[in-house]
Structure formats: C-alpha cells, structure tokens
Design a protein around this motif. Structure first.
Motif, mmCIF file in Angstrom:
data_model
loop_
_atom_site.group_PDB
_atom_site.id
_atom_site.type_symbol
_atom_site.label_atom_id
_atom_site.label_comp_id
_atom_site.label_asym_id
_atom_site.label_seq_id
_atom_site.Cartn_x
_atom_site.Cartn_y
_atom_site.Cartn_z
ATOM 1 N N ARG A 24 0.844 -1.199 0.000
ATOM 2 C CA ARG A 24 0.000 0.000 0.000
ATOM 3 C C ARG A 24 0.876 1.245 0.000
ATOM 4 O O ARG A 24 1.813 1.345 0.789
ATOM 5 N N PRO A 25 0.571 2.216 -0.864
ATOM 6 C CA PRO A 25 1.303 3.487 -0.797
ATOM 7 C C PRO A 25 0.971 4.201 0.509
ATOM 8 O O PRO A 25 -0.058 3.928 1.130
ATOM 9 N N ILE A 26 1.839 5.069 0.918
ATOM 10 C CA ILE A 26 1.689 5.766 2.197
ATOM 11 C C ILE A 26 1.413 7.252 1.955
ATOM 12 O O ILE A 26 2.196 7.925 1.284
ATOM 13 N N ALA A 27 0.305 7.726 2.488
ATOM 14 C CA ALA A 27 0.018 9.157 2.468
ATOM 15 C C ALA A 27 0.557 9.748 3.770
ATOM 16 O O ALA A 27 0.049 9.442 4.850
ATOM 17 N N PHE A 28 1.588 10.555 3.669
ATOM 18 C CA PHE A 28 2.150 11.248 4.826
ATOM 19 C C PHE A 28 1.487 12.621 4.824
ATOM 20 O O PHE A 28 1.867 13.509 4.059
ATOM 21 N N VAL A 29 0.455 12.773 5.659
ATOM 22 C CA VAL A 29 -0.462 13.912 5.548
ATOM 23 C C VAL A 29 -0.108 15.005 6.552
ATOM 24 O O VAL A 29 -0.095 14.770 7.770
ATOM 25 N N THR A 31 -1.262 18.631 8.085
ATOM 26 C CA THR A 31 -2.431 19.488 8.230
ATOM 27 C C THR A 31 -2.150 20.558 9.278
ATOM 28 O O THR A 31 -1.133 20.516 9.981
ATOM 29 N N SER A 32 -3.094 21.470 9.389
ATOM 30 C CA SER A 32 -2.998 22.519 10.398
ATOM 31 C C SER A 32 -4.381 22.747 10.978
ATOM 32 O O SER A 32 -5.388 22.703 10.257
ATOM 33 N N SER A 33 -4.422 22.971 12.285
ATOM 34 C CA SER A 33 -5.683 23.355 12.905
ATOM 35 C C SER A 33 -5.998 24.805 12.526
ATOM 36 O O SER A 33 -5.152 25.523 11.980
ATOM 37 N N ARG A 34 -7.186 25.229 12.828
ATOM 38 C CA ARG A 34 -7.575 26.605 12.474
ATOM 39 C C ARG A 34 -6.729 27.648 13.203
ATOM 40 O O ARG A 34 -6.549 28.765 12.711
ATOM 41 N N ASP A 35 -6.196 27.266 14.379
ATOM 42 C CA ASP A 35 -5.357 28.219 15.113
ATOM 43 C C ASP A 35 -3.866 27.991 14.864
ATOM 44 O O ASP A 35 -3.020 28.509 15.593
ATOM 45 N N GLY A 36 -3.526 27.190 13.828
ATOM 46 C CA GLY A 36 -2.138 27.097 13.392
ATOM 47 C C GLY A 36 -1.312 25.983 13.986
ATOM 48 O O GLY A 36 -0.102 25.910 13.734
ATOM 49 N N ARG A 37 -1.912 25.058 14.739
ATOM 50 C CA ARG A 37 -1.141 23.942 15.295
ATOM 51 C C ARG A 37 -0.966 22.866 14.221
ATOM 52 O O ARG A 37 -1.947 22.419 13.619
ATOM 53 N N LEU A 38 0.277 22.451 14.003
ATOM 54 C CA LEU A 38 0.597 21.542 12.906
ATOM 55 C C LEU A 38 0.462 20.082 13.312
ATOM 56 O O LEU A 38 0.721 19.710 14.459
ATOM 57 N N ASN A 39 0.074 19.262 12.339
ATOM 58 C CA ASN A 39 -0.056 17.830 12.553
ATOM 59 C C ASN A 39 0.536 17.109 11.355
ATOM 60 O O ASN A 39 0.416 17.571 10.221
ATOM 61 N N LEU A 40 1.158 15.954 11.608
ATOM 62 C CA LEU A 40 1.776 15.171 10.536
ATOM 63 C C LEU A 40 1.582 13.695 10.861
ATOM 64 O O LEU A 40 2.016 13.235 11.918
ATOM 65 N N ALA A 41 0.911 12.949 9.970
ATOM 66 C CA ALA A 41 0.581 11.559 10.278
ATOM 67 C C ALA A 41 0.550 10.712 9.011
ATOM 68 O O ALA A 41 0.135 11.182 7.950
ATOM 69 N N PRO A 42 0.976 9.433 9.111
ATOM 70 C CA PRO A 42 0.956 8.531 7.956
ATOM 71 C C PRO A 42 -0.333 7.705 7.902
ATOM 72 O O PRO A 42 -0.854 7.276 8.938
ATOM 73 N N PHE A 43 -0.808 7.466 6.674
ATOM 74 C CA PHE A 43 -1.992 6.641 6.444
ATOM 75 C C PHE A 43 -1.730 5.766 5.228
ATOM 76 O O PHE A 43 -1.339 6.260 4.176
ATOM 77 N N SER A 44 -1.981 4.453 5.372
ATOM 78 C CA SER A 44 -1.680 3.562 4.252
ATOM 79 C C SER A 44 -2.919 3.082 3.499
ATOM 80 O O SER A 44 -2.780 2.303 2.559
ATOM 81 N N PHE A 45 -4.104 3.513 3.907
ATOM 82 C CA PHE A 45 -5.266 3.350 3.040
ATOM 83 C C PHE A 45 -5.336 4.638 2.225
ATOM 84 O O PHE A 45 -5.974 5.614 2.618
ATOM 85 N N PHE A 46 -4.671 4.623 1.078
ATOM 86 C CA PHE A 46 -4.448 5.847 0.300
ATOM 87 C C PHE A 46 -4.269 5.490 -1.161
ATOM 88 O O PHE A 46 -3.656 4.476 -1.485
ATOM 89 N N ASN A 47 -4.804 6.342 -2.041
ATOM 90 C CA ASN A 47 -4.552 6.126 -3.462
ATOM 91 C C ASN A 47 -5.034 7.307 -4.283
ATOM 92 O O ASN A 47 -5.717 8.203 -3.781
ATOM 93 N N GLY A 48 -4.657 7.262 -5.574
ATOM 94 C CA GLY A 48 -5.168 8.225 -6.525
ATOM 95 C C GLY A 48 -6.572 7.837 -6.946
ATOM 96 O O GLY A 48 -6.929 6.656 -6.966
ATOM 97 N N VAL A 49 -7.381 8.830 -7.284
ATOM 98 C CA VAL A 49 -8.761 8.591 -7.689
ATOM 99 C C VAL A 49 -8.982 8.953 -9.146
ATOM 100 O O VAL A 49 -9.596 8.211 -9.902
ATOM 101 N N SER A 50 -8.439 10.109 -9.547
ATOM 102 C CA SER A 50 -8.751 10.627 -10.874
ATOM 103 C C SER A 50 -7.690 11.628 -11.301
ATOM 104 O O SER A 50 -7.096 12.316 -10.466
ATOM 105 N N SER A 51 -7.475 11.703 -12.635
ATOM 106 C CA SER A 51 -6.613 12.758 -13.172
ATOM 107 C C SER A 51 -7.441 13.926 -13.696
ATOM 108 O O SER A 51 -6.889 14.979 -14.004
#
Length: 218
Positions: A24-29, A31-51
């Motif tokens: 499974r490819p890995i999405a290393f995602v 993100t940021s909360s609305r007040d600017g706190r950063l988050n970084l997490a891996p998810f392996s249920f991930f793929n391309g959908v459409s071009s």
C-alpha cells in the motif's frame, strides 16, 4: 477457506485487509488546525482517484474511543477545520521519521518537532508540506465520507482535489514521468512491515502480455 468478515471482530478484519491488500502506498499527511497547530501523520489506506479532476483519497480511521483523529478534524470544513491538507510521498530516506509520526502525542504538539522533519511553506494551502519529501500534493478537501461515525475504528474517506504539486529537481522529466529510482518510494505491508520499490519489471498491456518473455521474479 470461506470467511464472513462480519463474523470477525474489528481487529481481525483489519489484519486480513492489511495482510492481503499489499503493498500500500503511504500518504504522509500534513495538516494545520484553524489556530495554526501543525499535525503530521501517515496513512496507508491511500490512493489516486482521478486525473480529471486531479483527485486523491486517504482514510483516517476513528480513534479507539470513536472520536476523530486530529488529521480528520483539520481536513474537515469550517468551523472545525481548514478543509485543506498536503500529501507527502514517503521515500526510503525519511521512512524512519515517518514512522515516528505514528506516535500518540497530546493535541497541539507537533509531529514535525518530534520527528525532526521540516515544515516548508505551501503555495496554495495553509498547511505546510514536508521539505524532505521529494513529491508533495497540496489539496483542498472535496468531501468526507464518514462510514461509521462515532464508532471505534470507524472508517472515513477524505477526498481531496490537488491544487499544486511540489517535485524535487530532477525527479520529473520533460514528458512528466516521475523517476521511480529517484523517488525511492516505500510501501506498507502488514504489521511492522514495509517494502521498497527497487525491484521492477514491465509487462505489455492486453494480449501482448501472453508473449512477454520476462516473468515476475518469485
């Protein structure tokens, strides 16, 4: 063997899925909360959908108590989240630091700081990309499908439209082909297992595949 998945508990269903759906490819995602706190997490249920439109998806499950993970909250539309995220491709060089980001840490603490990875400014979304990633996709959340809201390990599908791409110099040629050797992407297996993409082979499409001289190696 015939298996009724609904007769199994959630953990056993998960084992079957991650053991058979490989690699499974890995999405290393990032993100940021609305007040600017950063988050970084891996998810392996991930793929391309459409071009057309350029679209990807990844699937953050609920926490064991049924509440939403920080990534899912941040990807949600206002007032809860920004509705934006960046998917960073994981290469061999950052695989260990990606795995560090699976650590459970208090809300508001950043996995960027925990892993030593560098947040780099994005062009069109607020969450930063991972500077060390060779290929990153800035996304606007198109929709979120909540398959089992409030349930422990309940599934969620985040669908995002890609609005900007960062690629390392020399990774993409003038025909828009990504060099797989330079990307050196890592795939997810079951348990603690990962795999590389170093071993590759080609098979013609269609009936020509029957005459292909080279078979995949065992």
């Amino acid at each position: 063997m015939d298996i009724d998945p609904l007769s199994l508990d959630i953990a056993d269903r998960y084992k079957l899925l991650i053991g058979a759906i490989v690699p499974r490819p890995i999405a290393f995602v990032s993100t940021s909360s609305r007040d600017g706190r950063l988050n970084l997490a891996p998810f392996s249920f991930f793929n391309g959908v459409s071009s057309n439109p350029p679209t990807i998806l990844f699937c953050p499950a609920n926490k064991p108590d049924g509440t939403q993970k920080d990534t899912l909250i941040n990807c949600s539309e206002a007032p809860d989240g920004l509705g934006q995220f960046v998917v960073n491709i994981v290469s061999e060089a950052i695989a260990r630091r990606m795995s560090i980001c699976a650590e459970e840490i208090p809300y508001g603490e950043s996995e960027f700081a925990l892993s030593g990875l560098t947040p780099a400014p994005s062009k069109k979304v607020r969450p930063p990309r991972v500077a060390e990633s060779l290929f990153s996709m800035e996304c606007i959340t198109d929709r979120i499908l909540r398959l089992n809201p409030g349930a422990p390990a309940g599934g969620n599908i985040v669908i995002g439209r890609i609005v900007h791409i960062h690629a390392a110099d020399g990774l993409v040629n003038d025909r828009w082909h990504v060099d797989p050797a330079k990307l050196a992407a890592v795939g997810r297996m079951a348990g603690l297992g990962y795999c590389t993409t170093r071993d590759r082979f080609e098979i013609p499409w269609g009936k020509a595949a029957l005459d292909a001289p080279n078979e995949p190696r065992a």
